[in-house]
Design an enzyme around this catalytic site. Structure first.
Site, short mmCIF file in Angstrom:
data_model
loop_
_atom_site.label_atom_id
_atom_site.label_comp_id
_atom_site.label_asym_id
_atom_site.label_seq_id
_atom_site.Cartn_x
_atom_site.Cartn_y
_atom_site.Cartn_z
N PRO A 183 2.50 -1.30 -2.93
CG PRO A 183 1.31 -1.50 -0.93
CD PRO A 183 1.69 -0.50 -1.99
CB CYS A 184 4.14 -6.04 -5.59
SG CYS A 184 4.65 -7.27 -4.37
CD GLN A 185 1.11 -7.21 -1.01
OE1 GLN A 185 1.17 -6.14 -1.58
NE2 GLN A 185 1.70 -7.42 0.16
CG PHE A 218 0.30 -4.86 -9.62
CD1 PHE A 218 -0.84 -4.42 -10.29
CD2 PHE A 218 0.88 -4.00 -8.69
CE1 PHE A 218 -1.38 -3.17 -10.05
CE2 PHE A 218 0.35 -2.75 -8.45
CZ PHE A 218 -0.78 -2.34 -9.13
#
Length: 358
Positions: free
Chosen positions: A77-79, A81
């Site tokens: 999950p990119c949240q 970054f």
């Protein structure tokens, strides 16, 4: 034959793309059980509802068949970054350890091939560089960089960081396929039947648009394709638009343009006020189906059982969080080209080595 396991698989965007490239995806892992139907129904692979942090080596190794070249994909999950978290302390985000869990599984299972995809700002964080260092210490050749998805035929102005790694030799992503000739919003959604704000097309439960209130409908009608809120009459402009921060997000409440790629699809891409998500011509926000097509999903991709109905928030999350299918295909084609170049097959997994035929 390349076989893959897709960690953090979501609704199956990466899996669908890898399959398009001829890679056999055996299973996908994700903690979000709502993704099960979309993943299994469309991809013919097994969905495992489980925290990747709890996956062990023996379980992971069991998915691969003897003689296959093993690919482990992990788009955490990119949240933590993302630039959307500017100014917010994300160091205690429970998603931070997931990249570390991915690195652990690589060290334990030693797959021949690895890929990781995330937002470009992932490179600003120490945990990413620790991940790369782990790969190199385990004998992987690593190639990583920013990819403009429109250069590969995705009808979206999306940029992602893509990492490819291999035990077999140096590796790189295939050259861009659509530089100067991007696919556009027109190419992608203009064929769909017209619908009204708040309407669902009777033949496709995903071709459904959120309902605009009267004020937002006035804003929509005052908006030009590619324009901004500055095109509106003064009485429609909100206080937040007039603040200094408003100049940073001038595309919010905007319409897309037919002859350009669409904006980055987010988890709230079905909402007119959440970005440039207005339809180029019709007075409404884009439908969930249009958002899925702009993410590269096939037109018949199902995100929920037909008997269950469509929940905007749940399906929007699946679409916005997905690896674009075309990007997944490009990653898969890169591995296929790499395998052809090195003409390799794994022969002894107890030694984690590969044999290169003479």
């Amino acid at each position: 034959m390349i076989e893959a396991v897709d960690l953090f698989c979501g609704a199956g965007g990466l899996t669908a793309g890898l399959r398009e490239a001829g890679i056999r995806v055996r299973a996908g892992y994700d903690i979000e059980g709502a993704c099960r139907h979309a993943y299994e129904f469309n991809n013919g692979a097994t969905f495992v509802e489980k925290d990747v942090g709890g996956v062990e080596k023996n379980e992971l190794d069991g998915w691969y068949t003897d003689g296959s070249v093993r690919l482990l994909a992990g788009c955490a999950p990119c949240q933590p970054f993302s630039t959307y978290n500017q100014g917010r302390d994300t160091t205690k985000d429970d998603k931070w350890p997931l990249l570390g869990a991915f690195a652990r599984l690589i060290k334990e299972s030693q797959p021949e091939l690895v890929t990781m995809e995330n937002v470009p700002d992932v490179t600003k964080h120490a945990i990413y560089h620790e991940f790369v260092a782990t790969l190199k210490s385990e004998g992987y050749f690593v190639s990583a960089g920013r990819v403009a998805c429109a250069d590969y035929g995705l009808p979206q102005q999306r940029r992602r960081h893509v990492l490819l790694a291999s035990k077999l030799g140096p590796i790189s992503i295939i050259p861009p396929t659509h530089v100067g000739q991007p696919k556009t919003v027109w190419d992608t959604i203009s064929h769909l039947p017209a619908i009204e704000s708040g309407e669902c097309h009777p033949d496709d439960p995903l071709h459904k648009a959120s309902k605009l209130n009267d004020r937002n409908m006035r804003r929509m009608r005052a908006s030009k394709p590619g324009g901004t809120w500055k095109d509106w009459p003064a009485d429609l402009v909100t206080d937040c638009h007039n603040r200094s921060s408003g100049s940073t997000y001038i595309g919010v409440y905007g319409r897309m343009e037919w002859k350009k790629p669409g904006p980055t699809m987010t988890t709230l891409c079905y909402g007119y006020g959440n970005g440039r998500f207005g339809h180029p011509k019709q007075d409404r926000a884009i439908s969930l189906r249009e958002a899925a097509l702009l993410q590269g999903f096939p037109e018949n991709y199902e995100f929920a059982p037909q008997s269950a109905g469509i929940n905007f928030r749940n399906v929007g999350r699946m679409i916005g969080n997905a690896v674009p299918v075309r990007l997944g295909e490009v990653i898969g084609l890169s591995f296929q080209a790499h395998l052809e170049e090195h003409r390799t097959v794994p022969v002894d997994r107890t030694r984690h080595e590969v044999e290169i035929p003479v």
